[in-house]
Design a protein around this motif. Sequence first.
Motif, PDB file in Angstrom:
ATOM      1  N   THR A 212      29.199 159.223 124.714  1.00  8.61           N
ATOM      2  CA  THR A 212      28.473 159.845 125.694  1.00  8.61           C
ATOM      3  C   THR A 212      28.024 161.226 125.363  1.00  8.61           C
ATOM      4  OG1 THR A 212      29.120 158.436 127.563  1.00  8.61           O
ATOM      5  CG2 THR A 212      27.919 160.392 128.065  1.00  8.61           C
ATOM      6  N   GLY A 213      28.987 162.098 125.073  1.00  9.99           N
ATOM      7  CA  GLY A 213      28.738 163.587 124.580  1.00  9.99           C
ATOM      8  C   GLY A 213      28.014 163.685 123.558  1.00  9.99           C
ATOM      9  N   TRP A 214      28.148 162.737 122.433  1.00 10.51           N
ATOM     10  CA  TRP A 214      27.627 163.127 121.112  1.00 10.51           C
ATOM     11  C   TRP A 214      26.322 162.674 121.522  1.00 10.51           C
ATOM     12  CZ3 TRP A 214      26.765 165.077 116.707  1.00 10.51           C
ATOM     13  CH2 TRP A 214      25.944 164.394 115.711  1.00 10.51           C
ATOM     14  N   GLU A 215      26.051 161.473 122.313  1.00 10.16           N
ATOM     15  CA  GLU A 215      24.505 160.904 122.327  1.00 10.16           C
ATOM     16  C   GLU A 215      23.647 161.915 123.299  1.00 10.16           C
ATOM     17  OE1 GLU A 215      25.413 157.097 123.911  1.00 10.16           O
ATOM     18  OE2 GLU A 215      26.080 156.352 121.863  1.00 10.16           O
ATOM     19  N   LEU A 216      24.218 162.784 123.997  1.00  9.70           N
ATOM     20  CA  LEU A 216      23.624 163.602 124.885  1.00  9.70           C
ATOM     21  C   LEU A 216      23.242 164.829 124.447  1.00  9.70           C
ATOM     22  CD1 LEU A 216      25.321 162.844 128.449  1.00  9.70           C
ATOM     23  CD2 LEU A 216      22.911 162.195 127.576  1.00  9.70           C
ATOM     24  N   HIS A 217      24.180 165.411 123.460  1.00 13.07           N
ATOM     25  CA  HIS A 217      24.264 166.836 122.969  1.00 13.07           C
ATOM     26  C   HIS A 217      23.934 166.879 121.423  1.00 13.07           C
ATOM     27  CE1 HIS A 217      24.944 167.439 127.055  1.00 13.07           C
ATOM     28  NE2 HIS A 217      26.168 166.971 127.265  1.00 13.07           N
ATOM     29  N   GLY A 218      24.377 165.845 120.787  1.00 18.54           N
ATOM     30  CA  GLY A 218      24.358 165.906 119.242  1.00 18.54           C
ATOM     31  C   GLY A 218      25.157 167.175 118.617  1.00 18.54           C
ATOM     32  N   GLN A 219      26.227 167.548 119.329  1.00 19.62           N
ATOM     33  CA  GLN A 219      26.984 168.693 118.870  1.00 19.62           C
ATOM     34  C   GLN A 219      28.203 167.962 118.329  1.00 19.62           C
ATOM     35  OE1 GLN A 219      26.404 170.879 123.101  1.00 19.62           O
ATOM     36  NE2 GLN A 219      26.631 172.595 121.336  1.00 19.62           N
ATOM     37  N   SER A 220      28.923 168.200 117.312  1.00 17.20           N
ATOM     38  CA  SER A 220      30.042 167.732 116.315  1.00 17.20           C
ATOM     39  C   SER A 220      31.254 167.802 117.500  1.00 17.20           C
ATOM     40  CB  SER A 220      30.271 168.520 115.064  1.00 17.20           C
ATOM     41  OG  SER A 220      30.500 169.750 115.433  1.00 17.20           O
ATOM     42  N   ARG A 221      31.286 168.803 118.345  1.00 11.46           N
ATOM     43  CA  ARG A 221      32.720 168.927 119.183  1.00 11.46           C
ATOM     44  C   ARG A 221      32.747 167.614 119.997  1.00 11.46           C
ATOM     45  NH1 ARG A 221      30.594 173.598 123.060  1.00 11.46           N
ATOM     46  NH2 ARG A 221      29.587 174.498 120.895  1.00 11.46           N
ATOM     47  N   TYR A 222      31.633 166.794 120.071  1.00 13.00           N
ATOM     48  CA  TYR A 222      31.745 165.546 121.116  1.00 13.00           C
ATOM     49  C   TYR A 222      31.960 164.265 120.428  1.00 13.00           C
ATOM     50  CZ  TYR A 222      30.208 168.625 124.717  1.00 13.00           C
ATOM     51  OH  TYR A 222      30.114 169.685 125.851  1.00 13.00           O
ATOM     52  N   ARG A 223      32.175 164.444 118.768  1.00 14.08           N
ATOM     53  CA  ARG A 223      32.728 163.338 118.066  1.00 14.08           C
ATOM     54  C   ARG A 223      34.249 163.594 117.498  1.00 14.08           C
ATOM     55  NH1 ARG A 223      28.051 161.151 113.977  1.00 14.08           N
ATOM     56  NH2 ARG A 223      28.181 163.317 112.945  1.00 14.08           N
ATOM     57  N   VAL A 224      34.771 164.396 118.517  1.00 12.19           N
ATOM     58  CA  VAL A 224      36.294 164.645 118.352  1.00 12.19           C
ATOM     59  C   VAL A 224      36.997 163.959 119.627  1.00 12.19           C
ATOM     60  CG1 VAL A 224      37.877 166.320 118.223  1.00 12.19           C
ATOM     61  CG2 VAL A 224      35.648 166.456 116.872  1.00 12.19           C
ATOM     62  N   PRO A 225      38.137 163.479 119.469  1.00  5.70           N
ATOM     63  CA  PRO A 225      38.848 162.975 120.584  1.00  5.70           C
ATOM     64  C   PRO A 225      39.215 164.235 121.368  1.00  5.70           C
ATOM     65  CG  PRO A 225      39.578 161.825 118.505  1.00  5.70           C
ATOM     66  CD  PRO A 225      38.769 162.845 118.100  1.00  5.70           C
ATOM     67  N   VAL A 226      39.288 163.878 122.545  1.00  4.18           N
ATOM     68  CA  VAL A 226      39.564 165.031 123.558  1.00  4.18           C
ATOM     69  C   VAL A 226      41.085 165.746 123.200  1.00  4.18           C
ATOM     70  CG1 VAL A 226      40.168 165.620 125.912  1.00  4.18           C
ATOM     71  CG2 VAL A 226      37.942 164.338 125.420  1.00  4.18           C
ATOM     72  N   GLY A 227      41.883 164.850 122.876  1.00  5.50           N
ATOM     73  CA  GLY A 227      43.304 165.443 122.757  1.00  5.50           C
ATOM     74  C   GLY A 227      43.425 166.405 121.559  1.00  5.50           C
ATOM     75  N   THR A 228      42.674 166.037 120.463  1.00  7.24           N
ATOM     76  CA  THR A 228      42.436 166.891 119.217  1.00  7.24           C
ATOM     77  C   THR A 228      42.060 168.432 119.208  1.00  7.24           C
ATOM     78  OG1 THR A 228      42.339 164.921 118.186  1.00  7.24           O
ATOM     79  CG2 THR A 228      41.657 166.885 116.645  1.00  7.24           C
ATOM     80  N   LEU A 229      41.124 168.493 120.227  1.00  6.50           N
ATOM     81  CA  LEU A 229      40.671 169.728 120.241  1.00  6.50           C
ATOM     82  C   LEU A 229      40.926 170.553 121.335  1.00  6.50           C
ATOM     83  CD1 LEU A 229      38.432 171.431 118.702  1.00  6.50           C
ATOM     84  CD2 LEU A 229      36.708 170.550 120.108  1.00  6.50           C
TER      85      LEU A 229
END
Length: 382
Positions: A212-229
């Motif tokens: 969802t985050g990636w599709e809405l915002h196109g920012q690489s931070r949203y193709r990262v599992p939450v716990g990793t970042l």
Amino acid sequence: MVAPTDAELLHRAADLVPVLKERADRTEELRRIPDETVSDVLATGLHRIGVPRKFGGLDVSYALALDIAAELGRGCPSTSWCYGLWAAHAWLVGYWPLQAQQEVFGESPDTLLSSSLNPGKSTCESVEGGYRLSGRWEFSSGCDHAGWVMLGAPNIGERNWVLVPRGDFEIVDTWYVSGLRGSGSKDIVTEDAFIPNHRILDVNTAGNGDWTGWELHGQSRYRVPVGTLLGWDLVGPMIGIAQGMIDEFTARLEGTSGPGRTADSPAVHTRLAQASAETDAALTVMQQDIREILRKGKADEPFTLLERAKFRRDKAFTVQLCQQAVNRLFDISGGHGIFDSTPLQRFHRDAQAVAHRDGLVMDLGGRDYGRVALGLAPEGPI
């Protein structure tokens, strides 16, 4: 309007450091971040590094927020701690369904959020259209200035967080502590708060199957599992604490001479060299890991279990390095180091507070790396 560069944003953070130093005593007395400090932080736009672009966030790497937290930590660890969390929470909102994001940031990108991400002592019952949540949660840093809070909720799925607006929770002042006194990490209480389905996030799948985050915002931070970042927002302030300790220790001794703890002392030379090396190493590890995490997100590369365990290990290891640096200098600072009038004792107390977080203790945060490296399953989510 020209967007600020990374260098300009770092310069804004550096300009705040002397102001934060001047307010550090008052911040501790208030046991929360002063209103004028919050206003100053928001005026710089530094918080917007975490906010999704769609809602007025800055088009810069999330890694910059961690460097800024480290910079602010040189002046006031409590302010740095809250800044790091406010930026992280703004980033996290971008994983939720669009309706929830619009509710949080629709009126202003400067909305602040606090959190308490474990279920705590809470109950959650399914009702039509969502859930009813009641309970009490601890350690919600920066909550006095938060318009929303993220809470861990039981009985929804394996691991879920919910968004609760300010009108649906109360703050209970329990924050009488030895370190990070100014962070205002108080308790949150809700009574039968309605949580609509769109304000619920499955943490395990966010950025890890749920795009969802990636599709809405196109920012690489949203193709990262939450716990990793997540969690690096706590490491940045700790690096700032260690650097602040080095700055203060050096300033107090520079130009002194004679026997004992002065600029002539070989013991001082060695400890200062060790502490600065540990702090530099911690910063290097954090920056290197964050670059790799975001690179993998941008390239849409999967994160192996061992990689995720490594990043979790490194969060704890960098905090351990900084704690060693702070302790090393405090232990040779002499009797003058314990006076309330010197920042040395504050940096020392604040460092111990950060290092007490479970995920930042090497015995806990680093253990799963050893298990996974030896072919065993991790003992918890990573």
